[in-house]
Design an enzyme around this catalytic site. Structure first.
Site, PDB file in Angstrom:
ATOM      1  CG  ASP A   1      -3.684  -4.492   0.001  1.00 40.11           C
ATOM      2  OD1 ASP A   1      -3.782  -4.781   1.215  1.00 40.11           O
ATOM      3  OD2 ASP A   1      -3.879  -3.343  -0.452  1.00 40.11           O
TER       4      ASP A   1
ATOM      5  CE  LYS B   1      -3.804  -1.941   2.798  1.00 42.83           C
ATOM      6  NZ  LYS B   1      -4.897  -1.843   1.818  1.00 42.83           N
TER       7      LYS B   1
ATOM      8  NE  ARG C   1     -10.311 -10.758  -1.050  1.00 45.12           N
ATOM      9  CZ  ARG C   1     -10.703  -9.962  -2.039  1.00 45.12           C
ATOM     10  NH1 ARG C   1     -11.049 -10.466  -3.205  1.00 45.12           N
ATOM     11  NH2 ARG C   1     -10.771  -8.655  -1.856  1.00 45.12           N
TER      12      ARG C   1
ATOM     13  CG  ASP D   1      -7.177  -4.764   7.643  1.00 39.21           C
ATOM     14  OD1 ASP D   1      -8.383  -4.531   7.387  1.00 39.21           O
ATOM     15  OD2 ASP D   1      -6.429  -5.378   6.874  1.00 39.21           O
TER      16      ASP D   1
HETATM   17  N1  BES Z   1      -7.824  -3.910   4.732  1.00 35.52           N
HETATM   18  C1  BES Z   1      -8.044  -3.617   3.356  1.00 35.52           C
HETATM   19  C2  BES Z   1      -9.394  -2.937   3.093  1.00 35.52           C
HETATM   20  C3  BES Z   1      -9.619  -1.598   3.720  1.00 35.52           C
HETATM   21  C4  BES Z   1      -9.439  -0.453   2.979  1.00 35.52           C
HETATM   22  C5  BES Z   1     -10.060  -1.483   5.020  1.00 35.52           C
HETATM   23  C6  BES Z   1      -9.675   0.781   3.548  1.00 35.52           C
HETATM   24  C7  BES Z   1     -10.293  -0.236   5.591  1.00 35.52           C
HETATM   25  C8  BES Z   1     -10.106   0.892   4.853  1.00 35.52           C
HETATM   26  C9  BES Z   1      -8.007  -4.905   2.539  1.00 35.52           C
HETATM   27  O1  BES Z   1      -7.161  -5.882   3.025  1.00 35.52           O
HETATM   28  C10 BES Z   1      -7.536  -4.538   1.181  1.00 35.52           C
HETATM   29  O2  BES Z   1      -6.434  -4.092   1.068  1.00 35.52           O
HETATM   30  N2  BES Z   1      -8.367  -4.749   0.180  1.00 35.52           N
HETATM   31  C11 BES Z   1      -8.034  -4.447  -1.168  1.00 35.52           C
HETATM   32  C12 BES Z   1      -8.550  -5.576  -2.032  1.00 35.52           C
HETATM   33  C13 BES Z   1      -8.057  -5.525  -3.434  1.00 35.52           C
HETATM   34  C14 BES Z   1      -6.567  -5.747  -3.484  1.00 35.52           C
HETATM   35  C15 BES Z   1      -8.778  -6.560  -4.253  1.00 35.52           C
HETATM   36  C16 BES Z   1      -8.675  -3.122  -1.551  1.00 35.52           C
HETATM   37  O3  BES Z   1      -9.782  -2.850  -1.084  1.00 35.52           O
HETATM   38  O4  BES Z   1      -8.060  -2.363  -2.250  1.00 35.52           O
HETATM   39 ZN    ZN Z   2      -6.798  -5.907   4.980  1.00 39.87          ZN
HETATM   40 MN    MN Z   3      -5.194  -5.684   2.339  1.00 42.63          MN
END
Ligand code: BES
Ligand code: ZN
Ligand code: MN
Length: 483
Positions: free
Chosen positions: A334, A264, A338, A275
């Site tokens: 990221d 990120k 899941r 998280d």
């Molecule tokens: N923990 C994040 C999601 C998140 C984003 C939580 C903002 C709280 C605030 C999750 O693990 C993540 O990074 N998801 C990705 C998924 C993607 C790579 C398919 C996302 O949402 O960008």
């Molecule tokens: Zn996450």
């Molecule tokens: Mn993530």
């Protein structure tokens, strides 16, 4: 802090502050007219001239007004009679407490917060959240909890229950607010252990060796990048006959999400201590259910890992084998939540629950779809989802369903392995994530709640400091204890 019923003459007996819930039709509210008389008409003058607003959550603090033996009188707007619902009670009580908690106080007396059971409990929990901030490590605190909240006219049972719920909400908020160098899988498991001890829940903690022997390859894949070893915590609460199938609560507990090799950017990573909010929500709900002696059986499964980079971290293209036996091709490190939940859901399914609910800060896409104040609901069993939605409505928390059409599943078909851990492109990302989870719940009625938006507040609200919000702890405390 304690919450008690106000037994004294509320106008006459001394205290640090009196909070008056002030409706739009304040002339018909006896507590306002009584306070007005005591102050020689001061309140009605200020209300009539519009100096005091009756809009929900607007607060006006009067310093030692003559005629009332409180050092401060706080008028907090509660709007029209039709606004008098759990959400207004919760937020106005929170706003009033937040307005006077920049200093420590002994007795704060609240008047005019009476209503149906869920309204009174929401008020108590709201006041308790309003005076607790995220300043865990500041020498100069910004918020102080009063020693005693005295509630005038509430049912004593609602004070007791609201207090238990409020403490559970604040537990969840505190865990979310703890920095990731303090809260990591092992220390989160210890926090769960102390809740279990205090409220007689049975607890099992799986360490890395146990997770390996249980073949939790999906969760372990995420955990590889960190020197902090993962944990999986199973809590059980028994409030019904042993023959009654439990409800399973599953939580994403990524104590820090750097994104892994799909790293990120700084801005996106900064708040990723949040998280683990799903797991913290589950722990808060378990504590509340135990304290309210909910008449159900519950099993909670929390998957605790840190998602970092290292020479041994999982990579793009890796194939992980989940506990269920399904193989997963990694297209984005990221999309780790899941992967953690896949094994947690499989463990939960092993308890043959009547239904499953999972809580996770799973996708940014859910925030794009619904904004920061609404959690996304995704289900394979519409009645279970509807039950959750109506409980949230009653409590004044926001959830909304997203469609789970079968064609979303096509996007997660794998080429090398059974499935892959992201969809094709970003669109519908909250739903493709849910479709991935659905692969691990067998045929059990299940609802997934994506709390990525509401779990963590970037800026403060009038009724609550920024940081962990404790969203949905109240809703599930009410849902589970109402039967
Ligand atoms: N923990 C994040 C999601 C998140 C984003 C939580 C903002 C709280 C605030 C999750 O693990 C993540 O990074 N998801 C990705 C998924 C993607 C790579 C398919 C996302 O949402 O960008
Ligand atoms: Zn996450
Ligand atoms: Mn993530």
């Amino acid at each position: 802090m304690q919450c008690v019923l106000s037994l004294s003459n509320w106008l006459g007996s001394p205290c640090d502050a009196i909070v008056l819930a002030t409706p739009e039709n304040w002339r018909t509210a006896t507590h306002i007219t009584e306070a007005d008389q005591a102050t020689g008409g001061l309140l009605s003058r200020l209300l009539e001239s519009g100096e005091i607003s009756t809009k929900p959550c607007k607060t006006t603090v009067l310093q030692s007004p003559a005629g009332i033996s409180a050092k401060q009188v706080v008028l907090v707007g509660i709007g029209a009679p039709s606004d008098w619902k759990a959400i207004t009670a919760n937020r106005s009580a929170g706003a009033a407490l937040k307005a006077i908690s920049s200093k420590s106080r002994e007795i704060v007396r609240l008047v005019g917060f009476t209503g149906a059971g869920e309204i009174e409990r929401a008020a108590v929990a709201g006041a308790m959240a309003g005076c607790v901030g995220q300043d865990l490590f500041r020498k100069e605190k910004s918020l102080f909890q009063p020693e005693t909240l005295e509630w005038h006219g509430l049912q004593e049972e609602n004070i007791r229950k609201g207090f238990a719920i409020g403490e559970s909400v604040n537990l969840t908020r505190k865990l979310v607010n703890l920095p990731p160098n303090y809260l990591y899988p092992e220390s989160f498991a210890e926090a769960a252990q102390s809740v279990a001890q205090q409220y007689q829940l049975s607890i099992e903690i799986w360490d890395k060796a146990k997770l390996e022997s249980e073949r939790c390859g999906s969760l372990l894949g995420v955990a590889r990048g960190s020197v902090k070893e993962p944990r999986l915590v199973i809590l059980q609460y028994r409030g019904a006959e042993p023959s009654v199938a439990p409800i399973a609560l599953v939580g994403k507990g990524v104590t820090f999400d750097s994104g892994g090799y799909s790293i990120k950017p700084t801005d996106g990573m900064l708040t990723m201590k949040c998280d683990m909010a799903g797991a913290a929500t589950v722990l808060g709900i378990m504590q509340a259910a135990a304290r309210l002696q909910a008449r159900c059986n519950l099993v909670a499964v929390m998957g605790l890992v840190e998602n970092l980079v290292s020479g041994d971290a999982f990579k793009l293209g890796d194939v992980l084998t989940a506990r269920s036996g399904k193989t997963i091709e990694i297209h984005n490190t990221d999309a780790e939540g899941r992967l953690v939940l896949a094994d947690c859901l499989d463990v939960a399914a092993g308890f043959s629950p009547s239904k499953i609910v999972d809580f996770a800060t799973l996708t940014g896409a859910c925030c794009v779809a619904l904004g920061n104040d609404i959690s996304g609901l995704m289900t394979n069993a519409v009645e279970w989802q509807t039950e959750i939605q109506s409980a949230a409505d009653r409590c004044g928390e926001f959830v909304w369903p997203l469609p789970m059409h079968s064609f979303f599943s096509e996007q997660i078909a794998g080429k090398v392995a059974d499935i892959k851990n992201v969809g094709e492109g970003r669109w519908g990302g909250a739903i493709t994530a849910a479709k991935f989870l659905e692969e691990f719940v067998q045929q059990i009625p299940w609802t997934h709640i994506d709390i990525a938006g509401p779990a963590f507040l970037d800026s403060p609200k009038a009724w609550c400091d920024a940081g962990g919000s404790g969203t949905l702890v109240r809703t599930f405390a009410e849902l589970l204890s109402s039967s």
